[in-house]
Motif scaffolding. Structure first.
Motif, PDB file in Angstrom:
ATOM      1  N   ILE A 124       0.880  -1.165   0.000  1.00 54.94           N
ATOM      2  CA  ILE A 124       0.000   0.000   0.000  1.00 54.94           C
ATOM      3  C   ILE A 124       0.916   1.213   0.000  1.00 54.94           C
ATOM      4  CG2 ILE A 124      -1.822   1.230   1.236  1.00 54.94           C
ATOM      5  CD1 ILE A 124      -2.464  -1.479   2.640  1.00 54.94           C
ATOM      6  N   ALA A 125       0.826   2.053  -1.027  1.00 57.63           N
ATOM      7  CA  ALA A 125       1.840   3.095  -1.188  1.00 57.63           C
ATOM      8  C   ALA A 125       1.265   4.401  -1.709  1.00 57.63           C
ATOM      9  CB  ALA A 125       2.930   2.618  -2.151  1.00 57.63           C
ATOM     10  N   THR A 126       1.937   5.492  -1.362  1.00 59.36           N
ATOM     11  CA  THR A 126       1.672   6.771  -2.020  1.00 59.36           C
ATOM     12  C   THR A 126       2.431   6.759  -3.347  1.00 59.36           C
ATOM     13  OG1 THR A 126       3.548   7.808  -0.892  1.00 59.36           O
ATOM     14  CG2 THR A 126       1.390   7.997   0.175  1.00 59.36           C
ATOM     15  N   PRO A 127       1.885   7.402  -4.375  1.00 58.30           N
ATOM     16  CA  PRO A 127       2.520   7.328  -5.700  1.00 58.30           C
ATOM     17  C   PRO A 127       3.960   7.826  -5.720  1.00 58.30           C
ATOM     18  CG  PRO A 127       0.278   8.158  -5.891  1.00 58.30           C
ATOM     19  CD  PRO A 127       0.584   8.099  -4.427  1.00 58.30           C
ATOM     20  N   LYS A 128       4.224   8.941  -5.089  1.00 59.58           N
ATOM     21  CA  LYS A 128       5.559   9.521  -5.125  1.00 59.58           C
ATOM     22  C   LYS A 128       6.588   8.595  -4.484  1.00 59.58           C
ATOM     23  CE  LYS A 128       8.078  13.765  -4.012  1.00 59.58           C
ATOM     24  NZ  LYS A 128       7.966  15.118  -3.404  1.00 59.58           N
ATOM     25  N   ARG A 129       6.265   8.041  -3.312  1.00 61.83           N
ATOM     26  CA  ARG A 129       7.229   7.183  -2.628  1.00 61.83           C
ATOM     27  C   ARG A 129       7.435   5.870  -3.382  1.00 61.83           C
ATOM     28  NH1 ARG A 129      10.223   7.093   2.047  1.00 61.83           N
ATOM     29  NH2 ARG A 129      10.348   9.280   1.369  1.00 61.83           N
ATOM     30  N   LEU A 130       6.366   5.302  -3.922  1.00 66.35           N
ATOM     31  CA  LEU A 130       6.504   4.055  -4.675  1.00 66.35           C
ATOM     32  C   LEU A 130       7.456   4.252  -5.863  1.00 66.35           C
ATOM     33  CD1 LEU A 130       5.436   2.213  -7.284  1.00 66.35           C
ATOM     34  CD2 LEU A 130       5.732   1.112  -5.072  1.00 66.35           C
ATOM     35  N   ASN A 131       7.274   5.341  -6.592  1.00 67.66           N
ATOM     36  CA  ASN A 131       8.124   5.578  -7.753  1.00 67.66           C
ATOM     37  C   ASN A 131       9.577   5.809  -7.358  1.00 67.66           C
ATOM     38  OD1 ASN A 131       6.489   5.243 -10.033  1.00 67.66           O
ATOM     39  ND2 ASN A 131       5.522   7.219  -9.729  1.00 67.66           N
ATOM     40  N   ARG A 132       9.814   6.495  -6.267  1.00 63.06           N
ATOM     41  CA  ARG A 132      11.194   6.715  -5.827  1.00 63.06           C
ATOM     42  C   ARG A 132      11.864   5.391  -5.461  1.00 63.06           C
ATOM     43  NH1 ARG A 132      12.623  11.293  -1.733  1.00 63.06           N
ATOM     44  NH2 ARG A 132      14.671  10.713  -2.561  1.00 63.06           N
ATOM     45  N   ILE A 133      11.131   4.551  -4.750  1.00 61.44           N
ATOM     46  CA  ILE A 133      11.681   3.244  -4.375  1.00 61.44           C
ATOM     47  C   ILE A 133      11.928   2.396  -5.623  1.00 61.44           C
ATOM     48  CG2 ILE A 133      11.158   1.061  -3.191  1.00 61.44           C
ATOM     49  CD1 ILE A 133       9.619   2.713  -1.116  1.00 61.44           C
ATOM     50  N   PHE A 134      10.998   2.448  -6.578  1.00 61.13           N
ATOM     51  CA  PHE A 134      11.149   1.641  -7.789  1.00 61.13           C
ATOM     52  C   PHE A 134      12.371   2.080  -8.593  1.00 61.13           C
ATOM     53  CE2 PHE A 134      10.360   0.955 -12.325  1.00 61.13           C
ATOM     54  CZ  PHE A 134      10.249  -0.431 -12.330  1.00 61.13           C
ATOM     55  N   TYR A 135      12.535   3.369  -8.771  1.00 65.32           N
ATOM     56  CA  TYR A 135      13.648   3.852  -9.593  1.00 65.32           C
ATOM     57  C   TYR A 135      14.991   3.662  -8.903  1.00 65.32           C
ATOM     58  CZ  TYR A 135      10.298   5.636 -12.932  1.00 65.32           C
ATOM     59  OH  TYR A 135       9.289   5.711 -13.863  1.00 65.32           O
ATOM     60  N   LEU A 136      14.972   3.361  -7.625  1.00 67.96           N
ATOM     61  CA  LEU A 136      16.205   3.014  -6.918  1.00 67.96           C
ATOM     62  C   LEU A 136      16.366   1.493  -6.825  1.00 67.96           C
ATOM     63  CD1 LEU A 136      16.069   5.653  -4.040  1.00 67.96           C
ATOM     64  CD2 LEU A 136      17.681   5.603  -5.953  1.00 67.96           C
ATOM     65  N   ASN A 137      15.584   0.787  -7.672  1.00 70.19           N
ATOM     66  CA  ASN A 137      15.627  -0.687  -7.706  1.00 70.19           C
ATOM     67  C   ASN A 137      15.293  -1.295  -6.346  1.00 70.19           C
ATOM     68  OD1 ASN A 137      16.401  -0.900 -10.471  1.00 70.19           O
ATOM     69  ND2 ASN A 137      18.487  -0.347  -9.872  1.00 70.19           N
ATOM     70  N   GLY A 138      14.369  -0.652  -5.654  1.00 71.24           N
ATOM     71  CA  GLY A 138      14.008  -1.121  -4.322  1.00 71.24           C
ATOM     72  C   GLY A 138      12.747  -1.961  -4.265  1.00 71.24           C
ATOM     73  N   ILE A 139      12.111  -2.199  -5.411  1.00 71.98           N
ATOM     74  CA  ILE A 139      10.909  -3.030  -5.418  1.00 71.98           C
ATOM     75  C   ILE A 139      10.806  -3.738  -6.770  1.00 71.98           C
ATOM     76  CG2 ILE A 139       9.404  -1.126  -6.207  1.00 71.98           C
ATOM     77  CD1 ILE A 139       7.172  -2.369  -4.437  1.00 71.98           C
ATOM     78  N   ASN A 140      10.437  -5.001  -6.735  1.00 72.21           N
ATOM     79  CA  ASN A 140      10.292  -5.820  -7.933  1.00 72.21           C
ATOM     80  C   ASN A 140       8.808  -5.924  -8.284  1.00 72.21           C
ATOM     81  OD1 ASN A 140      10.224  -7.790  -9.900  1.00 72.21           O
ATOM     82  ND2 ASN A 140      11.091  -9.411  -8.630  1.00 72.21           N
ATOM     83  N   LEU A 141       8.430  -5.382  -9.444  1.00 72.42           N
ATOM     84  CA  LEU A 141       7.023  -5.413  -9.861  1.00 72.42           C
ATOM     85  C   LEU A 141       6.747  -6.503 -10.888  1.00 72.42           C
ATOM     86  CD1 LEU A 141       6.294  -1.570 -10.203  1.00 72.42           C
ATOM     87  CD2 LEU A 141       5.939  -3.054  -8.216  1.00 72.42           C
ATOM     88  N   ASN A 142       7.696  -7.402 -11.100  1.00 68.78           N
ATOM     89  CA  ASN A 142       7.540  -8.431 -12.138  1.00 68.78           C
ATOM     90  C   ASN A 142       6.485  -9.473 -11.823  1.00 68.78           C
ATOM     91  OD1 ASN A 142       9.539  -7.266 -13.717  1.00 68.78           O
ATOM     92  ND2 ASN A 142      11.175  -8.489 -12.804  1.00 68.78           N
ATOM     93  N   GLU A 143       6.143  -9.634 -10.543  1.00 71.06           N
ATOM     94  CA  GLU A 143       5.152 -10.643 -10.163  1.00 71.06           C
ATOM     95  C   GLU A 143       3.773 -10.033  -9.893  1.00 71.06           C
ATOM     96  OE1 GLU A 143       5.881 -13.806 -10.323  1.00 71.06           O
ATOM     97  OE2 GLU A 143       7.957 -13.307 -10.835  1.00 71.06           O
ATOM     98  N   LEU A 144       3.636  -8.737 -10.181  1.00 70.92           N
ATOM     99  CA  LEU A 144       2.398  -8.040  -9.840  1.00 70.92           C
ATOM    100  C   LEU A 144       1.199  -8.596 -10.607  1.00 70.92           C
ATOM    101  CD1 LEU A 144       2.180  -5.697  -7.800  1.00 70.92           C
ATOM    102  CD2 LEU A 144       1.993  -4.147  -9.746  1.00 70.92           C
ATOM    103  N   GLN A 145       0.130  -8.876  -9.887  1.00 68.94           N
ATOM    104  CA  GLN A 145      -1.117  -9.348 -10.484  1.00 68.94           C
ATOM    105  C   GLN A 145      -2.202  -8.278 -10.466  1.00 68.94           C
ATOM    106  OE1 GLN A 145      -2.450 -13.073  -8.746  1.00 68.94           O
ATOM    107  NE2 GLN A 145      -0.352 -13.814  -8.530  1.00 68.94           N
TER     108      GLN A 145
END
Length: 204
Positions: A124-145
């Protein structure tokens, strides 16, 4: 679709909470969500949107933890909305081992990256924080359903719409669910890009 078609832990929880049957909105959308349809769910406050969201996610993930990468991502407007939704989820995840994690601005980002890396099923995330974590390779979205926006009215303030629009660019295949009190014309951009064959369900 009836509650009897949900996983057993959810049935038990709903029974314990006194649900005699589905709410009208749930009758409209739960089977469509289970079937994988992309949906814009347009309904007023108090109609059961959040409960429908929670039931759908838990049932879709079969109530079971799986590996490390999240399988459901839910965008919310701020820290308080994230914590409130997490608390509601925990009322319905009894009897399951699903892991829930909140990512928001008022928390150390390096720590969030480490905690997500340890494994979670629902973010459960705020958009800004999720994107910052993603662009720092901090979250894997490959399994997202499932990619979901709760109370989507907030998207049209403070550049949130653009932040959320970036996320599908990094997802191969996913089901999208947007819960809102009204359908904004800007949602049509999503229908033309990543929410293919989406349906608009209006309940009043």
């Amino acid at each position: 679709m009836s509650f009897k078609k949900l996983i057993e832990p959810l049935q038990e929880t709903l029974k314990a909470k006194g649900y005699a049957g589905m709410l009208p909105l749930q009758k409209l959308i739960l089977s469509k969500i289970k079937g994988g349809t992309n949906l814009f769910v347009i309904a007023p406050q108090g109609s059961g949107k959040t409960t429908s969201l929670i039931i759908s996610v838990i049932n879709k993930l079969n109530g079971e933890a799986f590996e490390d990468a999240p399988r459901a991502l839910i965008f919310v407007k701020d820290k308080q909305a994230a914590l409130n939704l997490e608390a509601e989820f925990k009322e319905y995840t009894k009897g399951t081992d699903l892991r829930i994690y909140c990512a928001y601005e008022e928390h150390n980002m390096e720590l969030q990256r480490e905690e997500i890396y340890l494994g979670t099923d629902i973010v459960i995330a705020t958009p800004k924080r999720l994107n910052r974590i993603f662009y720092l390779n901090g979250i894997n979205l490959n399994e997202l359903q499932l990619c979901i926006v709760e109370d989507a009215e907030f998207l049209f303030r403070n550049n949130h719409f653009a932040e959320v629009t970036r996320t599908p660019e990094s997802i191969d295949k996913c089901q999208y669910l947007i819960f809102s009190t009204k359908f904004d014309d800007r949602f049509e951009r999503w229908q033309d890009s990543f929410m293919y064959n989406s349906q608009i369900i209006k309940y009043s």
